[in-house]
Design a protein around this motif. Sequence first.
Motif, short mmCIF file in Angstrom:
data_model
loop_
_atom_site.label_atom_id
_atom_site.label_comp_id
_atom_site.label_asym_id
_atom_site.label_seq_id
_atom_site.Cartn_x
_atom_site.Cartn_y
_atom_site.Cartn_z
N THR A 409 0.82 -1.22 0.00
CA THR A 409 0.00 0.00 0.00
C THR A 409 0.85 1.27 0.00
O THR A 409 0.30 2.36 -0.18
N HIS A 410 2.14 1.14 0.21
CA HIS A 410 3.01 2.31 0.24
C HIS A 410 3.21 2.84 -1.18
O HIS A 410 3.60 2.11 -2.08
N LYS A 411 2.96 4.11 -1.37
CA LYS A 411 3.07 4.70 -2.71
C LYS A 411 4.44 5.34 -2.89
O LYS A 411 4.60 6.55 -2.88
N GLY A 421 -7.92 -1.25 -5.14
CA GLY A 421 -7.40 -1.21 -3.77
C GLY A 421 -6.59 -2.45 -3.45
O GLY A 421 -6.88 -3.55 -3.91
N VAL A 422 -5.56 -2.27 -2.65
CA VAL A 422 -4.69 -3.38 -2.25
C VAL A 422 -5.37 -4.14 -1.12
O VAL A 422 -5.62 -3.59 -0.05
N THR A 423 -5.67 -5.41 -1.35
CA THR A 423 -6.36 -6.21 -0.33
C THR A 423 -5.35 -7.02 0.47
O THR A 423 -5.37 -8.25 0.50
N ALA A 424 -4.46 -6.31 1.14
CA ALA A 424 -3.45 -6.93 1.99
C ALA A 424 -4.04 -7.19 3.37
O ALA A 424 -5.05 -6.60 3.76
N PRO A 425 -3.43 -8.09 4.15
CA PRO A 425 -3.91 -8.33 5.51
C PRO A 425 -3.74 -7.11 6.40
O PRO A 425 -2.84 -6.29 6.18
N ASP A 452 -0.89 -4.35 -11.53
CA ASP A 452 0.25 -5.02 -12.15
C ASP A 452 1.54 -4.25 -11.94
O ASP A 452 2.51 -4.43 -12.67
N TYR A 453 1.59 -3.45 -10.91
CA TYR A 453 2.75 -2.58 -10.71
C TYR A 453 3.85 -3.26 -9.90
O TYR A 453 3.65 -4.27 -9.23
N CYS A 454 5.04 -2.67 -9.96
CA CYS A 454 6.14 -2.96 -9.04
C CYS A 454 6.38 -1.69 -8.23
O CYS A 454 6.49 -0.59 -8.79
N SER A 455 6.44 -1.83 -6.92
CA SER A 455 6.62 -0.69 -6.03
C SER A 455 7.91 -0.87 -5.23
O SER A 455 8.17 -1.96 -4.71
N LEU A 456 8.72 0.17 -5.17
CA LEU A 456 9.99 0.10 -4.46
C LEU A 456 9.78 0.43 -2.99
O LEU A 456 9.41 1.56 -2.64
N GLU A 457 10.01 -0.54 -2.14
CA GLU A 457 9.84 -0.35 -0.70
C GLU A 457 11.15 0.12 -0.08
O GLU A 457 12.22 -0.47 -0.27
N LYS A 458 11.06 1.22 0.67
CA LYS A 458 12.22 1.78 1.36
C LYS A 458 11.90 1.92 2.84
O LYS A 458 10.88 2.50 3.21
#
Length: 528
Positions: A409-411, A421-425, A452-458
């Motif tokens: 969910t982090h943009k 919407g992201v249906t994460a726990p 279908d995206y790739c998101s860079l988590e920091k």
Amino acid sequence: MARRIVRTAVQLGALSFLAFLLVALLDSRYRVLPNAIHNRLPQHHDQQIITDIEIASCLKILSGCKKEAPWYRIEKDLYLEEHWIHHAFVHVIRKHEKELTDNELVVLDVRLSRTQPEPEKEGELWEKRAGGIWILRGKLKHNAVTAVDVLFGPDAEDPRLDWKIKENPLRIGKEARLSVRIGSPDGTAEKHKTPKLRIGKTGKFKIIQVADLHLSTGVGECRDEWPVIKGTKCEADPRTLEFVGKILDEEKPDLAVLTGDQVNGESSPDSQTPLFKMADIFIKRGIPYATIYGNHDDEGSLKRHELMALTETLPLSLSEPGPETVPGVGNYHLQIMSHKADHPAATLYFLDTHSYSPDERNYPGYDWIKPEQVQWFLDERESLSARIKQYSGIHLQMAFIHIPLPEYTHKNVIVGEWREGVTAPRFNTNFSKALMDSGVGIVTCGHDHANDYCSLEKQDGHPRLWMCYGGGSGFGGYGGYNNYIRRIRMFEIDAPSGRISTWKRTESEDNGRLHEQVIVDGGKVTEA
């Protein structure tokens, strides 16, 4: 006191024995035991010779619908429990070879036809049975029929070694089809060999991620068809598998990873049928495949452990159930060896993200990766470290799950489309941090079909991590969201350069790579 203890023990032993006899008697008539136990009983052992085949029908109000011994019932109602009045089951007589008499006839072949098959040899006599079945019997030969099964639908496939699905459906039931195994009566027919994953001569290894096939028992119903093909009725499974097959033929991957919801449980009263269709498309092309499960796979006739037990037996399958002490089914790893030596150039981790929240009141929605699974992953990573150090190149790591992590969910930096919407726990066990600290550069999931995206988590104090979606591939699952086109994600490992790149392929006729990007380069996670 001692006599009382002995008397009590004798009474308990007698009661247990009587209970066992009662359950065995009931099971012989009505099959009351679970499959996991039932299939282990001697009377249900399948390494035998089939001596006869028949169909028995009955009214639903007459429980049992089972022919008496020595007949054995194949536990699939030919009507898939959808007929209001009738049941129908295929029955067989089967015996061990040593139990056959000298003059006893066995089944050598089976045909499905309205009319009697023409004899191919002098003296052949085809015997008629109910439902359009014709059997050819004779003296025992090495190619006798050793097992019979039932699958469903005009698109049914049977990818098992020595099995062949019959060309016509039975004339009773819901598009029920017989599949027969012809092979060694002692069960020693050649088993499939587990393929070994290895970097190619070019230094590259290609992985196709197939997410959310949503295959059914039968052709399935299309949901949110797009693009609409005018003048044709959309059949979900044939269209899905045609799309996947087209990409397989064009991309020629070295490995397929299926990240859950292969089976659309609510439309799969026989889960074996869609599971076999899934596997068949890879087996025909000689492509090894590995699977994990989603929240819909086990909503049909088979539970997670049953699906995995069946998948493990299929040719080219690399799927594993994982340790019984770890929650879930499908927690395991695979290693891709270097081109010239048996040292791992890359490690792939697979984890079960389960289904629905076990605590709906406090954490509504979907389940989460358990702390025990996170610890299992860390322990696996530690146990593999010595072997990894033997590899002279850059060791690459990836992880595959079904339900996205909360961090999806982090943009942050995003490549691709965020349509839903992201249906994460709602509960976070911080698996993302475990991945980062272990040097895993990418985790990829399914579940949300239109993302279908790739998101860079920091995160401060941790290495970066790319979190990707595969994109929904199946027409049996929802699409929508501004005319979503079904798609598939590709990954390519370039071992010499320590690089992982990714792109997507859609069902549309563009034949191009969508949102291509390098996510790991020189063993390090890239910015974009």
